[in-house]
Design a protein around this motif. Structure first.
Motif, PDB file in Angstrom:
ATOM      1  N   LEU A 274      -1.138 -61.849  43.687  1.00  0.00           N
ATOM      2  CA  LEU A 274      -2.252 -61.249  44.815  1.00  0.00           C
ATOM      3  C   LEU A 274      -1.351 -60.316  45.909  1.00  0.00           C
ATOM      4  CD1 LEU A 274      -4.675 -64.155  44.977  1.00  0.00           C
ATOM      5  CD2 LEU A 274      -4.798 -62.268  43.579  1.00  0.00           C
ATOM      6  N   GLN A 275      -0.183 -60.734  46.068  1.00  0.00           N
ATOM      7  CA  GLN A 275       0.456 -60.009  47.162  1.00  0.00           C
ATOM      8  C   GLN A 275       1.904 -59.657  46.512  1.00  0.00           C
ATOM      9  OE1 GLN A 275       0.352 -63.150  50.286  1.00  0.00           O
ATOM     10  NE2 GLN A 275      -0.662 -61.609  51.566  1.00  0.00           N
ATOM     11  N   ARG A 276       2.411 -58.492  47.106  1.00  0.00           N
ATOM     12  CA  ARG A 276       3.499 -58.015  46.531  1.00  0.00           C
ATOM     13  C   ARG A 276       4.265 -56.781  47.572  1.00  0.00           C
ATOM     14  NH1 ARG A 276       5.214 -60.744  43.540  1.00  0.00           N
ATOM     15  NH2 ARG A 276       5.205 -60.199  41.517  1.00  0.00           N
ATOM     16  N   GLN A 277       4.980 -57.346  48.284  1.00  0.00           N
ATOM     17  CA  GLN A 277       5.866 -56.619  49.342  1.00  0.00           C
ATOM     18  C   GLN A 277       7.114 -57.046  49.601  1.00  0.00           C
ATOM     19  OE1 GLN A 277       4.663 -57.549  53.492  1.00  0.00           O
ATOM     20  NE2 GLN A 277       5.036 -55.282  54.036  1.00  0.00           N
ATOM     21  N   PRO A 278       8.095 -56.180  49.234  1.00  0.00           N
ATOM     22  CA  PRO A 278       9.570 -56.795  49.643  1.00  0.00           C
ATOM     23  C   PRO A 278      10.031 -56.590  51.117  1.00  0.00           C
ATOM     24  CG  PRO A 278       9.381 -54.363  49.095  1.00  0.00           C
ATOM     25  CD  PRO A 278       8.175 -54.969  49.285  1.00  0.00           C
ATOM     26  N   ASP A 279      10.873 -57.632  51.126  1.00  0.00           N
ATOM     27  CA  ASP A 279      11.509 -57.952  52.439  1.00  0.00           C
ATOM     28  C   ASP A 279      13.023 -57.097  52.146  1.00  0.00           C
ATOM     29  OD1 ASP A 279      13.927 -58.558  54.685  1.00  0.00           O
ATOM     30  OD2 ASP A 279      12.361 -59.953  55.193  1.00  0.00           O
ATOM     31  N   ILE A 280      13.229 -55.890  52.767  1.00  0.00           N
ATOM     32  CA  ILE A 280      14.512 -55.038  52.427  1.00  0.00           C
ATOM     33  C   ILE A 280      15.618 -55.050  53.452  1.00  0.00           C
ATOM     34  CG2 ILE A 280      12.930 -53.481  50.865  1.00  0.00           C
ATOM     35  CD1 ILE A 280      13.249 -51.310  53.107  1.00  0.00           C
ATOM     36  N   SER A 281      15.431 -56.460  54.154  1.00  0.00           N
ATOM     37  CA  SER A 281      16.469 -56.292  55.287  1.00  0.00           C
ATOM     38  C   SER A 281      17.929 -56.394  54.879  1.00  0.00           C
ATOM     39  CB  SER A 281      16.088 -57.873  56.036  1.00  0.00           C
ATOM     40  OG  SER A 281      14.886 -57.933  56.459  1.00  0.00           O
ATOM     41  N   LYS A 282      17.998 -57.013  53.650  1.00  0.00           N
ATOM     42  CA  LYS A 282      19.518 -57.167  53.197  1.00  0.00           C
ATOM     43  C   LYS A 282      19.987 -55.697  52.395  1.00  0.00           C
ATOM     44  CE  LYS A 282      20.403 -60.907  51.204  1.00  0.00           C
ATOM     45  NZ  LYS A 282      20.549 -62.048  50.087  1.00  0.00           N
ATOM     46  N   ALA A 283      18.889 -55.135  51.854  1.00  0.00           N
ATOM     47  CA  ALA A 283      19.282 -53.582  51.617  1.00  0.00           C
ATOM     48  C   ALA A 283      19.920 -52.825  52.533  1.00  0.00           C
ATOM     49  CB  ALA A 283      18.184 -53.089  50.623  1.00  0.00           C
ATOM     50  N   LYS A 284      19.010 -52.910  53.747  1.00  0.00           N
ATOM     51  CA  LYS A 284      19.233 -51.991  54.954  1.00  0.00           C
ATOM     52  C   LYS A 284      20.803 -52.451  55.661  1.00  0.00           C
ATOM     53  CE  LYS A 284      14.543 -51.554  56.842  1.00  0.00           C
ATOM     54  NZ  LYS A 284      13.568 -51.658  57.962  1.00  0.00           N
ATOM     55  N   GLU A 285      21.036 -53.913  55.645  1.00  0.00           N
ATOM     56  CA  GLU A 285      22.195 -54.363  56.240  1.00  0.00           C
ATOM     57  C   GLU A 285      23.311 -53.847  55.262  1.00  0.00           C
ATOM     58  OE1 GLU A 285      24.115 -58.394  57.548  1.00  0.00           O
ATOM     59  OE2 GLU A 285      22.045 -58.630  56.917  1.00  0.00           O
ATOM     60  N   LEU A 286      23.243 -54.237  54.116  1.00  0.00           N
ATOM     61  CA  LEU A 286      24.440 -54.191  53.191  1.00  0.00           C
ATOM     62  C   LEU A 286      24.616 -52.642  52.665  1.00  0.00           C
ATOM     63  CD1 LEU A 286      23.861 -57.494  51.186  1.00  0.00           C
ATOM     64  CD2 LEU A 286      25.475 -57.104  52.872  1.00  0.00           C
ATOM     65  N   LEU A 287      23.595 -52.057  52.442  1.00  0.00           N
ATOM     66  CA  LEU A 287      23.668 -50.744  51.743  1.00  0.00           C
ATOM     67  C   LEU A 287      23.163 -49.524  52.538  1.00  0.00           C
ATOM     68  CD1 LEU A 287      21.685 -51.785  48.513  1.00  0.00           C
ATOM     69  CD2 LEU A 287      24.265 -52.062  48.967  1.00  0.00           C
ATOM     70  N   GLY A 288      22.737 -49.714  53.755  1.00  0.00           N
ATOM     71  CA  GLY A 288      22.455 -48.527  54.541  1.00  0.00           C
ATOM     72  C   GLY A 288      21.303 -48.087  53.950  1.00  0.00           C
ATOM     73  N   TRP A 289      20.426 -48.692  53.210  1.00  0.00           N
ATOM     74  CA  TRP A 289      19.427 -48.128  52.445  1.00  0.00           C
ATOM     75  C   TRP A 289      17.949 -48.510  52.825  1.00  0.00           C
ATOM     76  CZ3 TRP A 289      15.051 -49.877  49.624  1.00  0.00           C
ATOM     77  CH2 TRP A 289      14.546 -49.108  48.941  1.00  0.00           C
ATOM     78  N   GLU A 290      17.043 -47.610  52.888  1.00  0.00           N
ATOM     79  CA  GLU A 290      15.853 -47.766  53.066  1.00  0.00           C
ATOM     80  C   GLU A 290      14.971 -46.416  52.555  1.00  0.00           C
ATOM     81  OE1 GLU A 290      14.152 -47.893  57.130  1.00  0.00           O
ATOM     82  OE2 GLU A 290      15.906 -46.853  57.905  1.00  0.00           O
ATOM     83  N   PRO A 291      13.411 -46.719  51.934  1.00  0.00           N
ATOM     84  CA  PRO A 291      13.008 -45.317  51.414  1.00  0.00           C
ATOM     85  C   PRO A 291      12.736 -44.568  52.439  1.00  0.00           C
ATOM     86  CG  PRO A 291      11.297 -47.647  51.514  1.00  0.00           C
ATOM     87  CD  PRO A 291      12.837 -47.991  52.039  1.00  0.00           C
ATOM     88  N   LYS A 292      12.897 -43.247  52.107  1.00  0.00           N
ATOM     89  CA  LYS A 292      12.643 -42.173  52.858  1.00  0.00           C
ATOM     90  C   LYS A 292      11.213 -41.353  52.500  1.00  0.00           C
ATOM     91  CE  LYS A 292      16.951 -42.591  54.607  1.00  0.00           C
ATOM     92  NZ  LYS A 292      16.946 -43.071  55.892  1.00  0.00           N
ATOM     93  N   ILE A 293      10.961 -41.363  51.302  1.00  0.00           N
ATOM     94  CA  ILE A 293       9.849 -40.546  50.803  1.00  0.00           C
ATOM     95  C   ILE A 293       8.337 -41.315  51.050  1.00  0.00           C
ATOM     96  CG2 ILE A 293       8.634 -39.519  48.959  1.00  0.00           C
ATOM     97  CD1 ILE A 293      11.640 -39.141  47.660  1.00  0.00           C
TER      98      ILE A 293
END
Length: 327
Positions: A274-293
């Protein structure tokens, strides 16, 4: 020149990964048994001297001659239509296939990245989903063949990392979209776009208040690339946290396509989250990544791709013969 093996290479994400690693100067070995993949997704790479293709099922023994630096394991049915048709093969590619590739990585001293999924969280009781959440999964429900294949795959990968000291990476992929998706694979974006282009009403399952978070393929590939090149072995969520209800998304599709079809409702499939949303805190911190588009741009690019398909491709239903894979 670094050499990489990509399984599931003729599929949606696999083919985009082939493109990325060719562009990064790698020698790419592509492998796919073509159950759900399509050679047209990688046909443009065949002329390259740094690209080779093996038609092979990774649940059988995998042999690659010579050195190998990296492995990306993306071989698996990923849509409900596929894994409900071939449940045993889905379980086998997550277990036997993963075991074969981990063994190959150990022999070659290669770093291996395993494609896991947000489905390991099941129908989550925690929102948004962090990597620390253990999930809420029905092991014997219809989706269990996919969910449990991926959960076992993660466990086996971590066992090889802990026991053998193998360099492993695990990406938990949330809903991703873009060119080369199959129109009739049962996932919401190609389903809606296919219906809109054919002049059909849009089908929403349940009341449409369930949520999804959609990540454009270029952003997803960038996150996967950064994770592979990182030194982090535990699972990392890669997805877009911009959450939207299915009802809202259907309205966006109607606006994008300029059509005036109705939205029709059908019963929600069993155990559909019923719900699907990622917490991307780890990707931001470790990889310097977040979606741009942004979704508006990504959906426009995806719609343009589907518009470019022939009328025959647009109108056909998926009737691939799966019988030879049922064992």
């Amino acid at each position: 020149m670094k050499k990489i093996l990509i399984t599931g290479a003729a599929g949606f994400l696999g083919s985009h990964l082939c493109d990325r690693f060719i562009n990064e100067g790698f020698h790419v070995i592509a492998m796919d048994n073509l159950i759900t993949g399509d050679l047209k997704n990688i046909a443009h790479l065949f002329p390259s001297e740094h690209f080779e293709f093996y038609h092979h099922d990774v649940t059988k023994f995998v042999h690659i001659p010579g050195k190998l630096d990296y492995i990306l394991h993306f071989a698996s049915p990923a849509s409900p239509i596929d894994y409900l048709k071939i449940p045993i093969q889905t379980l086998k590619v997550g277990s036997l296939g993963t075991h074969n590739l981990l063994g190959l990585a150990r022999v070659k001293k290669a770093r291996i990245l395993i494609a896991s999924t947000s489905e390991v969280y099941g129908d989550p009781l925690v929102h948004p989903q962090t990597e620390a959440y253990f999930g809420n999964v029905n092991t014997i429900g219809p989706r269990g063949v996919y969910d449990e294949a991926k959960r076992f795959q993660e466990s086996l990968t971590m066992a090889y990392h802990s026991f053998h000291g193998l360099e492993t990476r695990i990406v938990r992929i949330f809903n991703t979209y873009g060119p080369r998706m199959r129109l009739n694979d049962g996932r919401v974006i190609p389903a809606f776009m296919g219906q809109a282009l054919r002049g059909e009403d849009l089908t929403v399952f349940g009341d449409g208040n369930q949520t999804r978070s959609f990540c454009y393929v270029d952003d997803q590939i960038e996150g996967i690339y950064r994770l592979l090149m990182s030194d982090y072995a535990l699972p990392v969520n890669i997805g877009n946290p911009d959450e939207i209800t299915i009802n809202e998304f259907a309205q966006e599709i109607l606006k994008l396509t300029g059509t005036d079809q109705k939205i029709v409702y059908k019963p929600l499939p069993e155990n559909d989250p019923l719900q699907r949303q990622p917490d991307i805190s780890k990707a931001k911190e470790l990889l310097g990544w977040e979606p741009k588009i942004k979704r508006e741009e990504g959906m426009r690019l995806t719609y343009n791709y589907f518009q470019s398909l022939s009328d025959q491709e647009l109108l056909k239903e998926e009737h691939k013969d799966f019988t030879k894979y049922i064992n």
